[in-house]
Design a protein around this motif. Structure first.
Motif, PDB file in Angstrom:
ATOM      1  N   LYS A 109       0.118  -5.508   0.657  1.00  0.00           N
ATOM      2  CA  LYS A 109       0.030  -4.212   1.361  1.00  0.00           C
ATOM      3  C   LYS A 109       0.445  -3.089   0.400  1.00  0.00           C
ATOM      4  O   LYS A 109       0.987  -3.345  -0.675  1.00  0.00           O
ATOM      5  CB  LYS A 109       0.889  -4.157   2.624  1.00  0.00           C
ATOM      6  N   THR A 110       0.150  -1.867   0.801  1.00  0.00           N
ATOM      7  CA  THR A 110       0.513  -0.739  -0.038  1.00  0.00           C
ATOM      8  C   THR A 110       0.957   0.405   0.865  1.00  0.00           C
ATOM      9  O   THR A 110       0.702   0.385   2.069  1.00  0.00           O
ATOM     10  CB  THR A 110      -0.647  -0.327  -0.969  1.00  0.00           C
ATOM     11  N   ALA A 111       1.646   1.354   0.292  1.00  0.00           N
ATOM     12  CA  ALA A 111       2.147   2.463   1.114  1.00  0.00           C
ATOM     13  C   ALA A 111       2.373   3.674   0.241  1.00  0.00           C
ATOM     14  O   ALA A 111       2.461   3.569  -0.986  1.00  0.00           O
ATOM     15  CB  ALA A 111       3.464   2.057   1.776  1.00  0.00           C
ATOM     16  N   ARG A 112       2.461   4.817   0.900  1.00  0.00           N
ATOM     17  CA  ARG A 112       2.922   6.017   0.222  1.00  0.00           C
ATOM     18  C   ARG A 112       4.315   6.282   0.772  1.00  0.00           C
ATOM     19  O   ARG A 112       4.506   6.343   1.985  1.00  0.00           O
ATOM     20  CB  ARG A 112       1.950   7.164   0.455  1.00  0.00           C
ATOM     21  N   CYS A 113       5.304   6.369  -0.087  1.00  0.00           N
ATOM     22  CA  CYS A 113       6.699   6.427   0.341  1.00  0.00           C
ATOM     23  C   CYS A 113       7.360   7.702  -0.199  1.00  0.00           C
ATOM     24  O   CYS A 113       7.685   7.791  -1.387  1.00  0.00           O
ATOM     25  CB  CYS A 113       7.428   5.183  -0.167  1.00  0.00           C
ATOM     26  N   LEU A 114       7.521   8.666   0.689  1.00  0.00           N
ATOM     27  CA  LEU A 114       8.107   9.958   0.275  1.00  0.00           C
ATOM     28  C   LEU A 114       9.539   9.805  -0.218  1.00  0.00           C
ATOM     29  O   LEU A 114       9.959  10.451  -1.179  1.00  0.00           O
ATOM     30  CB  LEU A 114       8.080  10.932   1.464  1.00  0.00           C
ATOM     31  N   GLU A 115      10.288   8.910   0.445  1.00  0.00           N
ATOM     32  CA  GLU A 115      11.710   8.756   0.095  1.00  0.00           C
ATOM     33  C   GLU A 115      11.887   8.349  -1.368  1.00  0.00           C
ATOM     34  O   GLU A 115      12.879   8.711  -2.004  1.00  0.00           O
ATOM     35  CB  GLU A 115      12.354   7.707   1.023  1.00  0.00           C
ATOM     36  N   THR A 157       2.362  -3.255  -5.036  1.00  0.00           N
ATOM     37  CA  THR A 157       1.198  -2.369  -5.142  1.00  0.00           C
ATOM     38  C   THR A 157       1.529  -1.076  -4.412  1.00  0.00           C
ATOM     39  O   THR A 157       2.231  -1.093  -3.400  1.00  0.00           O
ATOM     40  CB  THR A 157      -0.071  -3.034  -4.560  1.00  0.00           C
ATOM     41  N   SER A 158       1.033   0.049  -4.923  1.00  0.00           N
ATOM     42  CA  SER A 158       1.469   1.355  -4.422  1.00  0.00           C
ATOM     43  C   SER A 158       0.311   2.350  -4.477  1.00  0.00           C
ATOM     44  O   SER A 158      -0.602   2.218  -5.298  1.00  0.00           O
ATOM     45  CB  SER A 158       2.631   1.809  -5.315  1.00  0.00           C
ATOM     46  N   GLY A 159       0.346   3.354  -3.601  1.00  0.00           N
ATOM     47  CA  GLY A 159      -0.744   4.342  -3.556  1.00  0.00           C
ATOM     48  C   GLY A 159      -1.948   3.756  -2.836  1.00  0.00           C
ATOM     49  O   GLY A 159      -1.834   2.788  -2.089  1.00  0.00           O
ATOM     50  N   GLY A 160      -3.133   4.333  -3.050  1.00  0.00           N
ATOM     51  CA  GLY A 160      -4.348   3.810  -2.412  1.00  0.00           C
ATOM     52  C   GLY A 160      -4.684   2.427  -2.942  1.00  0.00           C
ATOM     53  O   GLY A 160      -4.540   2.168  -4.131  1.00  0.00           O
ATOM     54  N   ASP A 161      -5.129   1.530  -2.062  1.00  0.00           N
ATOM     55  CA  ASP A 161      -5.502   0.189  -2.546  1.00  0.00           C
ATOM     56  C   ASP A 161      -6.773   0.270  -3.383  1.00  0.00           C
ATOM     57  O   ASP A 161      -7.510   1.265  -3.313  1.00  0.00           O
ATOM     58  CB  ASP A 161      -5.700  -0.775  -1.358  1.00  0.00           C
ATOM     59  N   ALA A 162      -7.007  -0.750  -4.181  1.00  0.00           N
ATOM     60  CA  ALA A 162      -8.213  -0.780  -5.010  1.00  0.00           C
ATOM     61  C   ALA A 162      -8.628  -2.235  -5.189  1.00  0.00           C
ATOM     62  O   ALA A 162      -7.756  -3.103  -5.379  1.00  0.00           O
ATOM     63  CB  ALA A 162      -7.946  -0.141  -6.376  1.00  0.00           C
ATOM     64  N   PRO A 163      -9.941  -2.517  -5.145  1.00  0.00           N
ATOM     65  CA  PRO A 163     -10.392  -3.893  -5.339  1.00  0.00           C
ATOM     66  C   PRO A 163      -9.964  -4.407  -6.720  1.00  0.00           C
ATOM     67  O   PRO A 163     -10.186  -3.726  -7.724  1.00  0.00           O
ATOM     68  CB  PRO A 163     -11.921  -3.794  -5.255  1.00  0.00           C
ATOM     69  N   LEU A 220      10.041  -5.239 -13.174  1.00  0.00           N
ATOM     70  CA  LEU A 220       9.137  -4.978 -12.046  1.00  0.00           C
ATOM     71  C   LEU A 220       7.762  -4.558 -12.569  1.00  0.00           C
ATOM     72  O   LEU A 220       7.673  -3.792 -13.535  1.00  0.00           O
ATOM     73  CB  LEU A 220       9.740  -3.857 -11.174  1.00  0.00           C
ATOM     74  N   VAL A 221       6.729  -5.083 -11.913  1.00  0.00           N
ATOM     75  CA  VAL A 221       5.355  -4.636 -12.195  1.00  0.00           C
ATOM     76  C   VAL A 221       4.880  -3.802 -11.007  1.00  0.00           C
ATOM     77  O   VAL A 221       4.929  -4.270  -9.866  1.00  0.00           O
ATOM     78  CB  VAL A 221       4.394  -5.824 -12.409  1.00  0.00           C
ATOM     79  N   VAL A 222       4.425  -2.584 -11.287  1.00  0.00           N
ATOM     80  CA  VAL A 222       3.929  -1.686 -10.247  1.00  0.00           C
ATOM     81  C   VAL A 222       2.437  -1.451 -10.492  1.00  0.00           C
ATOM     82  O   VAL A 222       2.052  -0.946 -11.548  1.00  0.00           O
ATOM     83  CB  VAL A 222       4.683  -0.338 -10.285  1.00  0.00           C
ATOM     84  N   ILE A 223       1.623  -1.844  -9.525  1.00  0.00           N
ATOM     85  CA  ILE A 223       0.170  -1.666  -9.655  1.00  0.00           C
ATOM     86  C   ILE A 223      -0.222  -0.469  -8.786  1.00  0.00           C
ATOM     87  O   ILE A 223      -0.033  -0.492  -7.566  1.00  0.00           O
ATOM     88  CB  ILE A 223      -0.576  -2.936  -9.192  1.00  0.00           C
ATOM     89  N   GLY A 224      -0.722   0.600  -9.406  1.00  0.00           N
ATOM     90  CA  GLY A 224      -1.058   1.802  -8.646  1.00  0.00           C
ATOM     91  C   GLY A 224      -1.580   2.895  -9.557  1.00  0.00           C
ATOM     92  O   GLY A 224      -2.047   2.625 -10.667  1.00  0.00           O
ATOM     93  N   GLY A 225      -1.450   4.132  -9.092  1.00  0.00           N
ATOM     94  CA  GLY A 225      -1.940   5.272  -9.867  1.00  0.00           C
ATOM     95  C   GLY A 225      -0.804   6.031 -10.527  1.00  0.00           C
ATOM     96  O   GLY A 225       0.324   5.529 -10.623  1.00  0.00           O
ATOM     97  N   ASP A 226      -1.094   7.253 -10.962  1.00  0.00           N
ATOM     98  CA  ASP A 226      -0.079   7.978 -11.745  1.00  0.00           C
ATOM     99  C   ASP A 226       1.170   8.333 -10.942  1.00  0.00           C
ATOM    100  O   ASP A 226       2.272   8.360 -11.491  1.00  0.00           O
ATOM    101  CB  ASP A 226      -0.675   9.194 -12.459  1.00  0.00           C
ATOM    102  N   GLY A 227       1.026   8.580  -9.615  1.00  0.00           N
ATOM    103  CA  GLY A 227       2.213   8.796  -8.780  1.00  0.00           C
ATOM    104  C   GLY A 227       3.119   7.571  -8.834  1.00  0.00           C
ATOM    105  O   GLY A 227       4.343   7.682  -9.019  1.00  0.00           O
ATOM    106  N   SER A 228       2.514   6.410  -8.709  1.00  0.00           N
ATOM    107  CA  SER A 228       3.274   5.157  -8.757  1.00  0.00           C
ATOM    108  C   SER A 228       3.965   4.981 -10.115  1.00  0.00           C
ATOM    109  O   SER A 228       5.068   4.436 -10.190  1.00  0.00           O
ATOM    110  CB  SER A 228       2.343   3.972  -8.499  1.00  0.00           C
ATOM    111  N   PHE A 229       3.306   5.448 -11.169  1.00  0.00           N
ATOM    112  CA  PHE A 229       3.917   5.320 -12.509  1.00  0.00           C
ATOM    113  C   PHE A 229       5.150   6.216 -12.640  1.00  0.00           C
ATOM    114  O   PHE A 229       6.095   5.889 -13.354  1.00  0.00           O
ATOM    115  CB  PHE A 229       2.916   5.668 -13.604  1.00  0.00           C
TER     116      PHE A 229
END
Ligand code: ADP
Ligand code: F6P
Length: 324
Positions: free
Chosen positions: A73-79, A12-18, A101-110
């Protein structure tokens, strides 16, 4: 196109969401049912770079369906925005045998998911954000839960505003997108709703409207403002000065991101998680799972990212027509 993966990862990536937990659960259980091992990656792309990985089994995701936040957990990862960071992530996948890989997040994560696919790891995105700001899907996981939370808050504010004949100015999250504010205004009866996507004039759309409404015998008001537009405390002062109605401002903040996912988000997450595994099972990557007209399907990530989010104009009209 590669063959069926033996091991897939989920993060999971970016802001968390229920509803993120419900999506993780659906991915894990669908994959295991189909003979695919699942590794959970902690802390988003940062955890991928660090190799922070945990084996997921059927019981690991027990009692998660109804829980807010994200168990991974989730994070914002500049690297990870750099090619060297992405290559580190790719190398960890290769070391661990992660073939999808499955990535759950927003457009940045995509964007990260697209980069990983380009480096040889088929990656699929699932939209998870309370903002509902991903143009290719009708709804994102977390939006409806956050909406219910905002509407519950508005109902409470209305009780006290009504008792004091006050105006309540409410700041709603959205990261520049107005859906959460607009939908909560329709559901919560906002006298005015100020969002980025629609032209708005404080004098016409708040002050004059409130003065007209006061003459019809209504003395309490709820004004909804999408975050980042104006200082709601200053707006409340201005409203008080111009209308004579005592006003208070409330910034709902991160309360909107927490709480148990509503039934809609649990179901949406389950449907999307199941579909994501079906896509990866075919060795296909660079896809984003979407819901359109209540059908779950998948789109090319690059095409999806080029689409621009627009606000529902009919909903704007409904709000302006009914909430007077
Ligand atoms: P969201 O996914 O909710 O839009 P962010 O925009 O913060 O949230 O993105 C989440 C993470 O996705 C970032 O911290 C970064 O690790 C990764 N990411 C964002 N943009 C890119 C990009 N252009 N290329 C690669 N990875 C990215
Ligand atoms: O994207 C979800 C969101 O909650 C936005 O509505 C908000 O602007 C932002 O995240 C807040 O992010 P942070 O977790 O950095 O406070």
């Amino acid at each position: 196109m590669n063959g069926k993966p033996k091991i897939i990862g989920v993060l999971t990536s970016g802001g968390d969401a229920p509803g993120m937990n419900a999506a993780i659960r659906a991915v894990v259980r669908t994959a295991i049912k189909r003979g695919i091992r699942v590794l959970g990656i902690n802390n988003g792309y940062q955890g991928l770079i660090d190799g922070d990985v945990v084996e997921m089994d059927l019981r690991k995701v027990s009692n998660m369906l109804h829980r807010g936040g994200t168990m991974l957990k989730t994070a914002r990862c500049l690297e990870f925005k750099t090619l060297s960071g992405q290559k580190k992530g790719r190398d960890v996948c290769l070391e661990m045998g992660i073939e999808g890989l499955v990535v759950i997040g927003g457009d940045g994560s995509f964007r990260g998911a697209g980069a990983l696919t380009a480096l040889g790891i088929p990656t699929v995105g699932i939209p998870g954000t309370i903002d509902n700001d991903i143009a290719c899907t009708d709804y994102t996981i977390g939006f409806h839960t956050a909406l219910n939370t905002v509407v519950d808050a508005i109902d409470r504010l209305r009780d006290t505003s009504e008792s004091h004949n006050r105006c309540s100015v409410v700041e709603v999250m959205g990261h520049g997108a107005g859906d959460l504010a607009l939908y909560s205004s329709v559901a919560g009866g906002g006298t005015s709703c100020w969002i980025n996507e629609v032209g708005f004039d404080v004098e016409t759309d708040i002050i004059q409207k409130m003065k007209r409404t006061l003459r019809t015998g209504k003395h309490n008001f709820v004004i909804i403002v999408s975050e980042g537009i104006t200082d709601v405390h200053e707006l409340a002062l201005l409203i008080q000065e111009r209308t004579g109605v005592e006003s208070r401002a409330t910034v709902l903040g991160h309360i909107q991101r927490g709480g148990n996912p509503c039934a809609y988000d649990r179901i949406l997450a389950s449907r999307m998680g199941y579909h994501a595994v079906e896509v990866l099972e075919q060795g296909i990557g660079n896809r984003v799972i979407v819901i359109q007209h209540d059908e779950i399907t998948d789109l090319d990530i690059n095409e999806a990212l080029e689409m621009h989010s627009t606000v529902n104009r009919t909903m704007v009209d409904i709000n302006n027509t009914i909430n007077i």
